[in-house]
Structures are given as C-alpha cells and as structure tokens.
Write a protein that holds these residues in place. Structure first.
Motif, PDB file in Angstrom:
ATOM      1  N   LEU A  67       0.822  -1.215   0.000  1.00 15.11           N
ATOM      2  CA  LEU A  67       0.000   0.000   0.000  1.00 15.11           C
ATOM      3  C   LEU A  67       0.853   1.262   0.000  1.00 15.11           C
ATOM      4  O   LEU A  67       0.438   2.292  -0.532  1.00 15.11           O
ATOM      5  CB  LEU A  67      -0.959  -0.016   1.190  1.00 15.11           C
ATOM      6  CG  LEU A  67      -2.064  -1.068   1.091  1.00 15.11           C
ATOM      7  CD1 LEU A  67      -2.798  -1.201   2.414  1.00 15.11           C
ATOM      8  CD2 LEU A  67      -3.018  -0.753  -0.048  1.00 15.11           C
ATOM      9  N   ALA A  68       2.046   1.190   0.560  1.00 12.62           N
ATOM     10  CA  ALA A  68       2.946   2.348   0.544  1.00 12.62           C
ATOM     11  C   ALA A  68       3.445   2.633  -0.865  1.00 12.62           C
ATOM     12  O   ALA A  68       3.746   3.776  -1.209  1.00 12.62           O
ATOM     13  CB  ALA A  68       4.133   2.113   1.483  1.00 12.62           C
ATOM     14  N   ASP A  69       3.521   1.587  -1.686  1.00 10.06           N
ATOM     15  CA  ASP A  69       4.007   1.733  -3.063  1.00 10.06           C
ATOM     16  C   ASP A  69       2.927   2.194  -4.034  1.00 10.06           C
ATOM     17  O   ASP A  69       3.226   2.491  -5.186  1.00 10.06           O
ATOM     18  CB  ASP A  69       4.586   0.408  -3.567  1.00 10.06           C
ATOM     19  CG  ASP A  69       5.910   0.049  -2.892  1.00 10.06           C
ATOM     20  OD1 ASP A  69       6.541   0.942  -2.302  1.00 10.06           O
ATOM     21  OD2 ASP A  69       6.295  -1.129  -2.961  1.00 10.06           O
ATOM     22  N   ALA A  70       1.688   2.225  -3.572  1.00 11.63           N
ATOM     23  CA  ALA A  70       0.575   2.622  -4.449  1.00 11.63           C
ATOM     24  C   ALA A  70      -0.337   3.575  -3.688  1.00 11.63           C
ATOM     25  O   ALA A  70      -0.392   3.554  -2.461  1.00 11.63           O
ATOM     26  CB  ALA A  70      -0.218   1.383  -4.869  1.00 11.63           C
ATOM     27  N   GLU A  71      -1.050   4.390  -4.424  1.00 12.73           N
ATOM     28  CA  GLU A  71      -1.977   5.304  -3.760  1.00 12.73           C
ATOM     29  C   GLU A  71      -3.133   4.538  -3.128  1.00 12.73           C
ATOM     30  O   GLU A  71      -3.562   4.827  -2.016  1.00 12.73           O
ATOM     31  CB  GLU A  71      -2.521   6.324  -4.767  1.00 12.73           C
ATOM     32  CG  GLU A  71      -3.398   7.362  -4.122  1.00 12.73           C
ATOM     33  CD  GLU A  71      -3.810   8.441  -5.098  1.00 12.73           C
ATOM     34  OE1 GLU A  71      -4.962   8.885  -4.989  1.00 12.73           O
ATOM     35  OE2 GLU A  71      -3.002   8.828  -5.950  1.00 12.73           O
ATOM     36  N   GLU A  72      -3.608   3.528  -3.855  1.00 10.59           N
ATOM     37  CA  GLU A  72      -4.779   2.785  -3.412  1.00 10.59           C
ATOM     38  C   GLU A  72      -4.819   1.469  -4.185  1.00 10.59           C
ATOM     39  O   GLU A  72      -4.498   1.451  -5.372  1.00 10.59           O
ATOM     40  CB  GLU A  72      -6.018   3.632  -3.733  1.00 10.59           C
ATOM     41  CG  GLU A  72      -7.283   3.209  -3.100  1.00 10.59           C
ATOM     42  CD  GLU A  72      -8.386   4.213  -3.391  1.00 10.59           C
ATOM     43  OE1 GLU A  72      -8.807   4.894  -2.450  1.00 10.59           O
ATOM     44  OE2 GLU A  72      -8.822   4.303  -4.557  1.00 10.59           O
ATOM     45  N   ARG A  86     -11.425  -0.645  -2.000  1.00  6.94           N
ATOM     46  CA  ARG A  86     -10.051  -0.199  -2.221  1.00  6.94           C
ATOM     47  C   ARG A  86      -9.436   0.224  -0.896  1.00  6.94           C
ATOM     48  O   ARG A  86     -10.090   0.836  -0.071  1.00  6.94           O
ATOM     49  CB  ARG A  86     -10.018   0.961  -3.204  1.00  6.94           C
ATOM     50  CG  ARG A  86     -10.479   0.545  -4.577  1.00  6.94           C
ATOM     51  CD  ARG A  86     -10.475   1.713  -5.518  1.00  6.94           C
ATOM     52  NE  ARG A  86     -10.917   1.270  -6.824  1.00  6.94           N
ATOM     53  CZ  ARG A  86     -10.340   1.633  -7.951  1.00  6.94           C
ATOM     54  NH1 ARG A  86      -9.304   2.446  -7.928  1.00  6.94           N
ATOM     55  NH2 ARG A  86     -10.800   1.187  -9.092  1.00  6.94           N
ATOM     56  N   ARG A 108      -6.083   1.923   1.341  1.00  4.90           N
ATOM     57  CA  ARG A 108      -5.063   2.969   1.305  1.00  4.90           C
ATOM     58  C   ARG A 108      -4.308   2.962   2.645  1.00  4.90           C
ATOM     59  O   ARG A 108      -4.895   2.752   3.695  1.00  4.90           O
ATOM     60  CB  ARG A 108      -5.745   4.313   1.104  1.00  4.90           C
ATOM     61  CG  ARG A 108      -4.842   5.512   1.094  1.00  4.90           C
ATOM     62  CD  ARG A 108      -5.660   6.788   1.006  1.00  4.90           C
ATOM     63  NE  ARG A 108      -6.440   6.821  -0.205  1.00  4.90           N
ATOM     64  CZ  ARG A 108      -6.200   7.621  -1.237  1.00  4.90           C
ATOM     65  NH1 ARG A 108      -5.205   8.477  -1.182  1.00  4.90           N
ATOM     66  NH2 ARG A 108      -6.960   7.593  -2.304  1.00  4.90           N
ATOM     67  N   ASN A 124      -2.519   4.484   5.838  1.00  4.30           N
ATOM     68  CA  ASN A 124      -2.513   5.650   6.727  1.00  4.30           C
ATOM     69  C   ASN A 124      -1.295   5.465   7.632  1.00  4.30           C
ATOM     70  O   ASN A 124      -1.339   4.724   8.614  1.00  4.30           O
ATOM     71  CB  ASN A 124      -3.796   5.723   7.559  1.00  4.30           C
ATOM     72  CG  ASN A 124      -3.727   6.846   8.565  1.00  4.30           C
ATOM     73  OD1 ASN A 124      -3.076   7.856   8.335  1.00  4.30           O
ATOM     74  ND2 ASN A 124      -4.380   6.663   9.695  1.00  4.30           N
TER      75      ASN A 124
END
Length: 108
Positions: free
Chosen positions: A26-31, A71, A73, A75
């Motif tokens: 998830l850190a590598d992608a926005e969502e 989806r 994301r 935090n």
C-alpha cells in the motif's frame, strides 16, 4: 466495546509478516483493491481481508467502496508511535557503535 470498532495496538498489527507486506504494498501505491492485494499472497481473499481488518482496527489502513470493489489505502500516521519508540533506542546503538569504533582505532 463493539468488536467491529475495536482499536488494535499498532505493534500487534505490524507483528505479522503478511500485514507488514500489505503495508509495504500500500505504501508503493496510492490505493489498491482487495483482489490486487490478494494476488501477492498464497492465501485466499478471506484471509487477506482478515489481515486488512486488523490493520484497519489499528488505523493503519483505510478503505472505501467503489462500486462492488473495496479499495485500501495506507494511513502511515500511527507508525509514528513506532518510530518514536525505535528512535529512543537508536541513541543507545549509536553510542555503542561510537565506542566500538574508538576501541578499534586504539587497537589498530
């Protein structure tokens, strides 16, 4: 407290390697949608979903519905607590490394 609204300790949430990998993805992608996250593991959607629930309870992950798809994301804010804890011990290790370097210089 309602089990669905239970807050989970961030340390417990990141203790599992699967959950740490989910956070990295998830850190590598926005969502990312659940089906895409699941494709990275040798487990079914239900198992991945349970890991994501634990991350959500620790407020490390948020989710939203887009049609029939969920989806997810990252935090990262709750990870600050871990960073603060580790940085306290970083001082200890920096001091030990400096002492070791000094010892090495004196003996060579």
């Amino acid at each position: 407290m309602n089990e669905n609204k239970q807050e989970r300790d961030v340390y417990i949430a990141i203790a599992d390697p699967t959950r740490r990998e989910l956070l990295r993805l998830l850190a590598d992608a926005e969502e990312l949608p659940l089906h895409e996250l699941t494709s990275h593991f040798n487990m079914g959607r239900t198992a991945v979903s349970k890991h994501l629930t634990i991350l959500k309870e620790a407020q490390l992950v948020t989710d939203r519905k887009v049609g029939r798809e969920t989806r997810y994301r990252l935090n990262a804010a709750p990870l600050q607590e871990i960073q603060d804890w580790v940085s306290f011990y970083e001082k200890f290790w920096n001091e030990k490394v400096m002492l070791l370097k000094n010892f090495y210089r004196r003996n060579n």
